[in-house]
Design an enzyme around this catalytic site. Structure first.
Site, PDB file in Angstrom:
ATOM      1  N   GLU A 176      42.938  48.328  35.378  1.00  0.00           N
ATOM      2  CA  GLU A 176      43.009  47.714  34.054  1.00  0.00           C
ATOM      3  C   GLU A 176      41.609  47.643  33.461  1.00  0.00           C
ATOM      4  O   GLU A 176      40.624  47.504  34.192  1.00  0.00           O
ATOM      5  CB  GLU A 176      43.563  46.303  34.157  1.00  0.00           C
ATOM      6  CG  GLU A 176      44.992  46.236  34.624  1.00  0.00           C
ATOM      7  CD  GLU A 176      45.504  44.814  34.520  1.00  0.00           C
ATOM      8  OE1 GLU A 176      46.190  44.518  33.558  1.00  0.00           O
ATOM      9  OE2 GLU A 176      45.173  43.998  35.395  1.00  0.00           O
TER      10      GLU A 176
ATOM     11  N   THR B 176      49.672  35.308  31.614  1.00  0.00           N
ATOM     12  CA  THR B 176      49.523  36.628  32.223  1.00  0.00           C
ATOM     13  C   THR B 176      49.436  36.527  33.740  1.00  0.00           C
ATOM     14  O   THR B 176      49.913  37.378  34.463  1.00  0.00           O
ATOM     15  CB  THR B 176      48.240  37.326  31.693  1.00  0.00           C
ATOM     16  OG1 THR B 176      48.228  37.245  30.269  1.00  0.00           O
ATOM     17  CG2 THR B 176      48.181  38.772  32.107  1.00  0.00           C
TER      18      THR B 176
ATOM     19  N   LYS C  72      49.113  30.119  40.910  1.00  0.00           N
ATOM     20  CA  LYS C  72      50.082  31.197  40.720  1.00  0.00           C
ATOM     21  C   LYS C  72      50.815  31.472  42.019  1.00  0.00           C
ATOM     22  O   LYS C  72      50.323  31.150  43.108  1.00  0.00           O
ATOM     23  CB  LYS C  72      49.433  32.456  40.168  1.00  0.00           C
ATOM     24  CG  LYS C  72      48.537  33.185  41.101  1.00  0.00           C
ATOM     25  CD  LYS C  72      48.141  34.506  40.450  1.00  0.00           C
ATOM     26  CE  LYS C  72      47.393  35.365  41.449  1.00  0.00           C
ATOM     27  NZ  LYS C  72      47.408  36.771  41.072  1.00  0.00           N
TER      28      LYS C  72
ATOM     29  N   ARG D 281      42.344  39.983  21.386  1.00  0.00           N
ATOM     30  CA  ARG D 281      41.597  41.079  21.997  1.00  0.00           C
ATOM     31  C   ARG D 281      41.823  42.337  21.163  1.00  0.00           C
ATOM     32  O   ARG D 281      42.977  42.664  20.841  1.00  0.00           O
ATOM     33  CB  ARG D 281      42.066  41.341  23.426  1.00  0.00           C
ATOM     34  CG  ARG D 281      41.965  40.137  24.356  1.00  0.00           C
ATOM     35  CD  ARG D 281      41.868  40.598  25.803  1.00  0.00           C
ATOM     36  NE  ARG D 281      42.077  39.554  26.774  1.00  0.00           N
ATOM     37  CZ  ARG D 281      41.201  38.599  27.093  1.00  0.00           C
ATOM     38  NH1 ARG D 281      40.045  38.521  26.454  1.00  0.00           N
ATOM     39  NH2 ARG D 281      41.483  37.705  28.021  1.00  0.00           N
TER      40      ARG D 281
ATOM     41  N   LYS E   9      44.803  43.318  42.365  1.00  0.00           N
ATOM     42  CA  LYS E   9      43.571  44.066  42.186  1.00  0.00           C
ATOM     43  C   LYS E   9      42.553  43.505  43.167  1.00  0.00           C
ATOM     44  O   LYS E   9      42.707  42.384  43.655  1.00  0.00           O
ATOM     45  CB  LYS E   9      43.094  43.996  40.754  1.00  0.00           C
ATOM     46  CG  LYS E   9      42.916  42.603  40.162  1.00  0.00           C
ATOM     47  CD  LYS E   9      42.649  42.738  38.666  1.00  0.00           C
ATOM     48  CE  LYS E   9      42.343  41.406  38.012  1.00  0.00           C
ATOM     49  NZ  LYS E   9      43.566  40.677  37.641  1.00  0.00           N
TER      50      LYS E   9
ATOM     51  N   ASP F 225      37.976  34.547  41.753  1.00  0.00           N
ATOM     52  CA  ASP F 225      38.892  34.669  42.897  1.00  0.00           C
ATOM     53  C   ASP F 225      38.821  36.031  43.576  1.00  0.00           C
ATOM     54  O   ASP F 225      39.648  36.328  44.443  1.00  0.00           O
ATOM     55  CB  ASP F 225      40.330  34.358  42.465  1.00  0.00           C
ATOM     56  CG  ASP F 225      40.847  35.315  41.402  1.00  0.00           C
ATOM     57  OD1 ASP F 225      40.034  35.847  40.644  1.00  0.00           O
ATOM     58  OD2 ASP F 225      42.071  35.538  41.347  1.00  0.00           O
TER      59      ASP F 225
ATOM     60  N   SER G 240      40.938  32.294  38.082  1.00  0.00           N
ATOM     61  CA  SER G 240      40.284  33.598  38.050  1.00  0.00           C
ATOM     62  C   SER G 240      38.849  33.545  37.549  1.00  0.00           C
ATOM     63  O   SER G 240      38.009  32.861  38.109  1.00  0.00           O
ATOM     64  CB  SER G 240      41.131  34.546  37.214  1.00  0.00           C
ATOM     65  OG  SER G 240      40.621  35.842  37.307  1.00  0.00           O
ATOM     66  N   HIS G 241      38.601  34.231  36.438  1.00  0.00           N
ATOM     67  CA  HIS G 241      37.249  34.371  35.903  1.00  0.00           C
ATOM     68  C   HIS G 241      36.897  33.230  34.959  1.00  0.00           C
ATOM     69  O   HIS G 241      35.811  33.197  34.407  1.00  0.00           O
ATOM     70  CB  HIS G 241      37.155  35.692  35.142  1.00  0.00           C
ATOM     71  CG  HIS G 241      38.239  35.797  34.109  1.00  0.00           C
ATOM     72  ND1 HIS G 241      39.550  35.995  34.456  1.00  0.00           N
ATOM     73  CD2 HIS G 241      38.217  35.670  32.773  1.00  0.00           C
ATOM     74  CE1 HIS G 241      40.287  35.997  33.364  1.00  0.00           C
ATOM     75  NE2 HIS G 241      39.510  35.805  32.318  1.00  0.00           N
TER      76      HIS G 241
ATOM     77  N   THR H  22      49.836  44.742  30.096  1.00  0.00           N
ATOM     78  CA  THR H  22      48.744  44.024  30.752  1.00  0.00           C
ATOM     79  C   THR H  22      49.310  43.029  31.759  1.00  0.00           C
ATOM     80  O   THR H  22      50.240  42.292  31.449  1.00  0.00           O
ATOM     81  CB  THR H  22      47.921  43.273  29.692  1.00  0.00           C
ATOM     82  OG1 THR H  22      47.291  44.243  28.866  1.00  0.00           O
ATOM     83  CG2 THR H  22      46.879  42.380  30.318  1.00  0.00           C
TER      84      THR H  22
END
Ligand code: G16
Length: 545
Positions: free
Chosen positions: A365, A19, A127, A498, A378, A281, A114-115, A346
């Site tokens: 999102e 993603t 990325k 999910r 974002k 991030d 990221s998270h 997404t």
């Protein structure tokens, strides 16, 4: 003397970006040639990099420093004339997007997972963002993957590491490395969007306290500079503000499950009036008021409804966009404002064309991401400043704003249930099982709710007409409730299923119920349709947000 060396290599089969870029365990990236292969595949895909400017930075997680040095040497060998790199190799994702745009760079490499947790046993990621500052579209990431499957050499400059601890210019072969302040350009941009004087008044009044939880990740320095130094928030308003390579052992994901300390503070009767957190991030955000959590989907709807109070958006919004699993709360606001609302797959990359074409101004999102046309990512701190601007302009608490919004538009009760680290075959089996039932579902009733739509979401980009298939199983009911199923594209262990649940309520006496209670019947339907317990042995989700 610096020489360029050509190194023979063999392909790795697992370099397909998900993603949001390539995310793997640190140990995967530490394999000899792994990072080099991927970056060379990227440069090969981009074509000639000669004479171009690249932006480079990351969230400071473990391996950021080593990867940055390797990438600088690969960039020099690829012929870039200049690389703008954040001090110590750091840049938040939104700041990287801002820097790419401000200096008209040809693109940027962002080092982040990221998270996801960091540290030697954690995750790392890389990325590429294109010249508009946004994540590379699928046609680019697909091409990089294709190239990675046949790569047999890479080119790298031999030489010492570059000192990234001081601002200024350094030569690396024929390339200039410019070490830039990671905060300044971003902070300047925020000052053009928000009413800093009004926010300062709020933050320095003795009636108002706030906490921003940087989760020992990249936003610490940004939040110190903007919230405390520039806007006058009391010292200590920024918690966990020192970036650490392992995020202090925490999971830098700003949600109710992982930002426990902040959530506990805000649930106290004498807690701060406003709380917020950002991720590894700096592109995700969570918004809290005293005793109230603003779901990301609601946050997008409420920012849209209040955009006329914020200088950067006062002229009006051209449209809004949300990812498909994000709740339909913003759709109702868009309808009232008479603007278009786009539903995309997404992944922030799908907003890029809408923003470039000025068809959407705000995007969001459910996965704790909100942003606007100021950059092409974002933006966590942007969302915090937006909320502070709205609070200052309305002179109300978060809870008052939330309750008034629900009273006017109704409430989209919303929750996401994640089943993490599932066996990959079992997870794929669930999606196949759902697909097999899809045709039969419309018209069927479940506990008084009738299915009005069941499809495998496909998106045709209205700008370039590219088509993205299989973006999630969407089941809609006649009362506008929805259940959506998809597999995450950002995990690094097994598969994550999910399940997104949404129910709409406009009865004024039912706007303050418990979310999980309201969604209980949809949760039961989701379990029935997936047969999840039988197929995975799991009785309940790993994480509920
Ligand atoms: C990335 C993407 C988001 C997406 C999120 C979750 O966020 O940029 O657009 O919503 O992953 O994706 P998935 O459901 O596939 O795991 P981030 O913050 O991880 O870069």
């Amino acid at each position: 003397m610096t020489a360029i060396r050509t190194v023979s290599t063999t392909p790795f089969a697992d370099q397909k970006p998900g993603t949001s870029g390539l995310r793997k365990k640190v140990s995967v990236f530490q394999q000899p040639h792994y990072l080099e292969n991927f970056v060379q595949a990227l440069f090969d895909t981009l074509g000639s990099c000669r004479g171009q400017t690249l932006v480079l930075g990351g969230d400071g997680r473990y391996y950021n420093d080593i990867a940055a040095q390797t990438i600088l040497k690969l960039a020099a060998a690829a012929g870039y004339s200049r690389v703008l790199v954040g001090l110590n190799g750091l840049l938040s994702t939104p700041a990287a997007s801002a820097v790419i745009r401000k200096y008209s760079a040809s693109g940027g490499i962002i080092l982040s997972a990221s998270h996801n947790p960091g540290g030697v046993n954690g995750d790392f990621g890389i990325k590429y963002n294109i010249s508009n500052g946004g994540p590379a579209p699928e046609k680019v990431t697909d091409a990089v993957y294709e190239r990675s499957k046949s790569i047999d050499h890479y080119r790298i400059l031999e030489g010492d590491d570059v000192a990234l601890e001081r601002l200024g210019e350094i030569r690396l072969g024929a390339m200039v490395v410019e070490v830039v302040d990671p905060v300044q350009d971003y902070a300047d941009l925020m000052g053009t969007l928000f009413d800093f004087d009004r926010i300062r008044e709020l933050l320095t009044s003795n009636r108002f306290t706030m906490r921003f939880d940087a989760m020992h990740a990249i936003t610490g320095p940004y939040a110190h500079a903007i919230l405390e130094d520039e806007l006058g928030a009391a010292a200590g308003s920024v918690m966990n503000g020192q970036p650490l390579p392992d995020f202090g052992g925490g999971h830098p994901d700003p949600n109710l499950a992982h930002a426990e300390e902040l959530v506990a503070l805000l649930s106290r009767g004498d807690g701060p009036q406003f709380g917020a957190a950002a991720d590894g991030d700096g592109d995700r955000n969570m918004i809290l008021g005293r005793g109230v959590f603003v779901s990301p989907s609601d946050s997008l709807a409420m920012l849209t409804a209040n955009a006329d109070l914020v200088p950067g958006y006062r002229a009006g919004l051209t449209g809004v966009a949300r990812s498909m699993p994000t709740s339909q709360a913003v759709d109702r606001v868009a309808a009232k404002l008479g603007i278009s609302c786009y539903e995309t797959p997404t992944g922030w990359k799908f907003f890029g064309n809408l923003l470039d074409a000025d068809m959407a101004t705000l995007c969001g999102e459910e996965s704790f991401g909100t942003g606007s046309n100021h950059i092409r990512e974002k933006d966590g701190l942007w969302a915090v400043l937006f909320w502070l601007n709205v609070l200052a302009a309305r002179g109300q608490s978060v809870a008052e704003i939330v309750h008034q919004h629900w009273a006017e538009f109704g409430r989209n009760y919303y929750s996401r249930h994640d089943y993490e680290a599932l066996d990959i075959d079992a997870a794929n089996g669930i999606i196949e099982h759902l697909r097999a039932q899809m045709q039969m579902l419309p018209g069927q009733s479940f506990g008084g709710r009738q299915v009005s739509l069941a499809d495998d979401f496909a998106y045709t980009d209205p700008v370039d007409h590219s088509v993205s298939q299989h973006q999630g199983i969407r089941i809609g009911f006649s009362d506008s409730a929805r259940i959506i199923f998809r597999l995450s594209g950002t995990g690094t262990e097994g598969a994550t299923l999910r399940i997104y649940l949404e129910a709409y309520e406009s009865n004024q006496t039912k706007l303050n119920l418990d979310t999980q209670d309201v969604l209980a019947d949809l949760i039961a339907i989701a379990k029935q349709l997936t047969d999840i317990e039988q197929r995975t042995g799991r009785k309940s989700p790993t994480v509920i947000t």
